[in-house]
Design an enzyme around this catalytic site. Structure first.
Site, short mmCIF file in Angstrom:
data_model
loop_
_atom_site.label_atom_id
_atom_site.label_comp_id
_atom_site.label_asym_id
_atom_site.label_seq_id
_atom_site.Cartn_x
_atom_site.Cartn_y
_atom_site.Cartn_z
N GLU A 67 0.93 -1.41 -0.37
CA GLU A 67 0.04 -0.17 -0.21
C GLU A 67 0.40 1.37 -0.02
O GLU A 67 0.58 2.60 0.28
CB GLU A 67 -1.14 -0.17 1.00
CG GLU A 67 -2.12 -0.54 1.11
CD GLU A 67 -2.67 -0.93 2.37
OE1 GLU A 67 -4.27 -1.02 1.63
OE2 GLU A 67 -2.77 -0.89 3.54
N ASP A 100 -4.09 -8.78 8.23
CA ASP A 100 -2.56 -8.80 8.64
C ASP A 100 -2.03 -8.90 10.00
O ASP A 100 -1.10 -8.83 10.89
CB ASP A 100 -3.41 -7.49 8.64
CG ASP A 100 -3.44 -6.88 7.78
OD1 ASP A 100 -2.71 -6.73 6.18
OD2 ASP A 100 -4.39 -5.95 7.25
N GLY A 146 -14.05 -5.53 13.32
CA GLY A 146 -13.16 -4.48 13.11
C GLY A 146 -12.15 -4.84 12.83
O GLY A 146 -11.67 -6.30 12.59
#
Ligand code: RIB
Length: 310
Positions: A143, A255, A290
């Site tokens: 990213e 992640d 989340g």
């Protein structure tokens, strides 16, 4: 007790705007959604937070925007115990943001607006040289500009620091630059986009991993969701099974996997032991809503690891 690992992340920081609903609007249509969640995200920042929650000492190298989200993101790193001295505010540009659509099965669709992440440069990496050279492991994702990723891989190689590359989201890449990384960890769709080889089952995943090894990568791990992860090296290939959970939001699970993987590896575990633990850590993250806020603490992880008879 394992020694505390030192992890550095050169990567993105975003703010995630998650929308939970069973259906999404068609062009010209307005619908009501079920729920909204605002949280800190970005693949780099998420991996840094996962590593920190797993007990590592973590430093972050990133750029945020000169908007409401920039200073809040830096504060979040500090609250998570992460060294943010190399997280800089870039003037005149927005922070990275990510609208995320989560369906009733917990699957997500993400649009990333890179904003300040796009300005993280090789010079920023050089400015963080003392932090990076002291790390056991440097984590990278896609990213930020690829030139910065390649520069950091060369830095890691020159300084004898382990380097893990998570090619997310997938981009056309230069294998000559990436081959110096110690571990290359795509998910199935990233592996498919990078190699052009479809990855629908284990046999296809093995073919894809073989293609990546043949391009010079030393160790490849393809994450396969609920089927587990495939470890591929010159010595052979092995499927590490996943753990069963009831997922409600899979955002950031990849992640959680990478951040925890870096910590367990730096603690001296074998690839197999490391992947098995990272697989449970990632699975547990899907049981809460989340991104960063769904990542378990080391204590929660250790308790669950024992409860499952490991
Ligand atoms: O991997 C999940 C992350 O992807 C989200 O936090 C979002 O910001 C995007 O970077």
């Amino acid at each position: 007790m394992a020694k505390q690992s030192k992890i550095a992340v050169v990567g993105s920081a975003n703010v995630d705007l998650s929308i939970f609903n069973d259906m999404f609007p068609r062009p010209g249509e307005t619908i009501f959604g079920k729920k909204f969640d605002l949280g800190f995200g970005g693949k780099g920042a998420n991996q840094a937070v996962a590593a920190s929650r797993c007990g590592a000492s973590v430093g972050m190298v990133a750029k945020v925007g000169s908007d409401l989200f920039g200073p809040a993101t830096i504060k979040n790193f500090e609250c998570q115990g992460i060294d943010a001295s190399h997280v800089l505010i870039a003037e005149g540009i927005s922070s990275g943001v990510a609208p995320i659509f989560v369906d009733s099965s917990g699957q997500n669709r993400i649009v990333v607006i890179k904003g300040a992440n796009e300005l993280l440069s090789p010079d920023d990496v050089d400015a963080a040289a003392s932090l990076l050279a002291q790390a056991d492991t440097i984590l990278l994702q896609f990213e930020i500009p690829l030139a910065t990723v390649y520069h950091t891989i060369r830095f890691a190689k020159a300084h004898g620091v382990r380097c893990i590359v998570n090619p997310a989201p997938a981009l056309p890449l230069d294998f000559k630059e990436i081959a110096a990384a110690d571990y290359f960890v795509p998910n199935e769709s990233e592996a498919e986009a990078i190699t052009g080889i479809p990855v629908h089952d284990l046999e296809e995943a093995k073919r894809c991993a073989g293609y990546l090894l043949a391009r010079g990568l030393a160790k490849v791990v393809i994450t396969l969701g609920e089927r587990g992860s495939l470890l591929a090296t010159s010595e052979g290939m092995e499927l590490i099974p996943a753990f069963k959970v009831d997922p409600i939001d899979s955002t950031g699970a990849g992640d959680a996997f990478i951040g925890s993987f870096a910590v367990f590896l730096a603690e001296g575990l074998t690839d197999r032991e490391t992947l098995t633990r990272a697989s449970l850590y990632a699975a547990l993250s899907t049981t809460h809503v989340g991104t960063q806020k769904s990542f378990p603490s080391r204590e929660e992880f250790d308790n669950e690891w024992e409860r499952r008879g490991n």
